[in-house]
Enzyme design. Structure first.
Site, mmCIF file in Angstrom:
data_model
loop_
_atom_site.group_PDB
_atom_site.id
_atom_site.type_symbol
_atom_site.label_atom_id
_atom_site.label_comp_id
_atom_site.label_asym_id
_atom_site.label_seq_id
_atom_site.Cartn_x
_atom_site.Cartn_y
_atom_site.Cartn_z
ATOM 1 N N TYR A 1 0.796 -1.226 0.000
ATOM 2 C CA TYR A 1 0.000 0.000 0.000
ATOM 3 C C TYR A 1 0.828 1.274 0.000
ATOM 4 C CZ TYR A 1 -4.485 -2.327 0.635
ATOM 5 O OH TYR A 1 -5.619 -3.074 0.443
ATOM 6 N N LYS B 1 2.930 -15.534 5.310
ATOM 7 C CA LYS B 1 3.240 -16.398 4.170
ATOM 8 C C LYS B 1 4.748 -16.614 4.206
ATOM 9 C CE LYS B 1 2.186 -18.504 0.247
ATOM 10 N NZ LYS B 1 1.345 -19.723 0.171
ATOM 11 N N ASP C 1 -3.066 -18.474 2.839
ATOM 12 C CA ASP C 1 -3.944 -19.319 2.018
ATOM 13 C C ASP C 1 -4.684 -20.322 2.904
ATOM 14 O OD1 ASP C 1 -1.460 -20.454 2.511
ATOM 15 O OD2 ASP C 1 -1.175 -21.265 0.480
ATOM 16 N N ASP D 1 -6.521 -6.901 4.118
ATOM 17 C CA ASP D 1 -7.583 -6.417 3.239
ATOM 18 C C ASP D 1 -8.390 -7.596 2.705
ATOM 19 O OD1 ASP D 1 -9.022 -4.591 1.542
ATOM 20 O OD2 ASP D 1 -7.830 -5.375 -0.121
ATOM 21 N N ASP E 1 -12.538 -9.234 3.881
ATOM 22 C CA ASP E 1 -13.737 -9.355 3.040
ATOM 23 C C ASP E 1 -14.293 -10.779 3.150
ATOM 24 O OD1 ASP E 1 -13.585 -6.693 2.111
ATOM 25 O OD2 ASP E 1 -14.190 -7.290 0.079
HETATM 26 C C1 IPM Z 1 -10.721 -1.383 2.533
HETATM 27 C C2 IPM Z 1 -10.765 -1.015 1.078
HETATM 28 C C3 IPM Z 1 -9.567 -0.120 0.758
HETATM 29 C C4 IPM Z 1 -8.312 -0.921 1.041
HETATM 30 C C5 IPM Z 1 -9.546 0.444 -0.669
HETATM 31 C C6 IPM Z 1 -10.846 1.146 -1.028
HETATM 32 C C7 IPM Z 1 -8.386 1.373 -0.883
HETATM 33 O O1 IPM Z 1 -10.797 -2.142 0.291
HETATM 34 O O2 IPM Z 1 -10.796 -0.479 3.372
HETATM 35 O O3 IPM Z 1 -10.610 -2.570 2.840
HETATM 36 O O4 IPM Z 1 -7.798 -1.633 0.166
HETATM 37 O O5 IPM Z 1 -7.815 -0.836 2.158
HETATM 38 MN MN MN Z 2 -10.907 -4.000 1.385
#
Ligand code: IPM
Ligand code: MN
Length: 356
Positions: free
Chosen positions: A139, A191, A225, A249, A253
């Site tokens: 990042y 990893k 993984d 990140d 999700d």
């Molecule tokens: C999150 C989002 C951000 C990230 C993006 C929008 C830059 O996916 O907050 O998880 O990758 O951190």
């Molecule tokens: Mn994200």
């Protein structure tokens, strides 16, 4: 007794951001009245519209002002008419870097009543927290592109970590596991079999710190993984997971969908010594904007995390309990447009419950 007063910056942002922030503020307002503190709100119009009108993304002056707040509440950033990444990097990531919001705290908790895509898993199985490092890794923007547009084009994007960044993140995670006092287990997600420089450093730092200062916290290690499998198969194994920015990140999700999706997942971008920023994990969802169908619960939960960080723990707990009551009794499907209630109705349900 003098009332506690907090200075809060509000950034509704793009798409559905303003709609979910409106509901979060409605709930916070009910909490203020009940618990006798007050939030002094200052709104900032950062986002796609401001950029299209003025060319400004995150002016230095605004950044300076943001530093002075007790906390920041953000809706969403991302605009369909603007090159992907421009606003995300320019606002969201810039804030994370410049305000040194080095922890991204992402609780993963399945609330009662919420449909879970995992077979035979309920709230008793899904209750853990991911501590995602929030300032390093790929990042940082280190890298570049050469010979662009030619057949010899080369692109790099480098994962950078300093020992300082790793240590402060691990310390936060160990302390969090201790304070949470649930299973007193911290799992490092890395990893080490491929990223033999970066995650070898993480793993070494992890054990050095654990041996030295956190003998009471059990340590586990998972490759990224593999942890993706176990988060699905045995989510009840997890208590606190700590990981780098990119893996954090991705796995959050995955974790979010196990708790009902982005309609409920909140995150705190935390600087333990400064202004922290709280946001729903979901994006600006332009296709749902202005329709009063987006789920505001994630933004409401972000508001609860904000209260908790400000020290208003009773109010934070009351908001979370109100959300739990709503998922248990009213809104079972958390997807936009499928809640059986509008955005404003969901906000009303929670706010009324908070008001007591
Ligand atoms: C999150 C989002 C951000 C990230 C993006 C929008 C830059 O996916 O907050 O998880 O990758 O951190
Ligand atoms: Mn994200």
């Amino acid at each position: 007794m003098s009332q506690k007063r907090y200075q809060i910056a509000v950034i509704p942002g793009d798409g559905t951001g303003p709609e979910v922030i409106r509901e979060a503020l409605k709930v916070l307002n009910a909490a203020e009245k009940r618990f006798g503190f007050s939030l002094a709100l200052t709104s900032y119009d950062l986002g796609g519209e401001r950029y299209l009108k003025t060319g400004e993304i995150l002016p230095e002056s605004v950044l300076g002002e943001l530093r002075g707040f007790d906390a920041i509440l953000l809706g969403a950033i991302g605009h369909p008419g603007i090159t992907p990444g421009l606003l995300e990097k320019g606002i969201l990531l810039q804030m994370r870097f410049d305000l040194d919001l080095y922890i991204n705290l992402r609780p993963v908790k399945l609330f009662p009543g919420v449909e879970c895509p995992l077979k035979d898993k309920g709230p008793e199985h899904i209750d853990y927290v991911v501590v995602r490092e929030n300032t390093g890794d790929v990042y940082t923007g280190a890298g570049g592109v050469m010979m662009k547009g030619t057949p010899h084009e080369v692109a790099t994007q480098i994962s950078l970590y300093s020992r300082h960044q790793v240590d402060r993140c691990l310390k936060y995670a160990f302390e969090y596991a201790r304070r949470r006092n649930k299973r007193r287990t911290l799992a490092l997600c890395g990893k080490t079999n491929v990223l033999t420089y970066v995650y070898e450093m993480w793993e070494r730092a992890f054990h050095e710190m654990g041996d030295r200062d956190y003998k009471d916290i059990k340590r586990e290690y998972y490759h990224v993984d593999a942890i993706c499998m176990w988060m699905i198969k045995n989510p009840e194994w997890f208590d606190v997971i700590v990981t780098g920015n990119m893996f954090g990140d991705i796995i959050t999700d995955l974790a979010a969908i196990t708790q009902g999706g982005l309609g409920i997942a909140a995150s705190g971008n935390i600087n333990p010594k400064g202004a922290s920023m709280f946001e729903p994990m979901g994006g600006s969802a332009p296709k749902y904007a202005g329709k009063n169908v987006i789920n505001p619960l994630a933004a409401i939960c972000a508001g609860a995390m904000m209260l908790d960080t400000l020290g208003e723990t009773a109010a934070a707990k009351t908001v979370e309990d109100a959300v739990i009551w709503v998922t248990a009794n009213k809104v079972r499907n958390l997807a936009a447009g499928q809640m059986g209630y509008s955005t404003t109705e969901v906000g009303d349900l929670v706010a009324t419950r908070v008001a007591g």
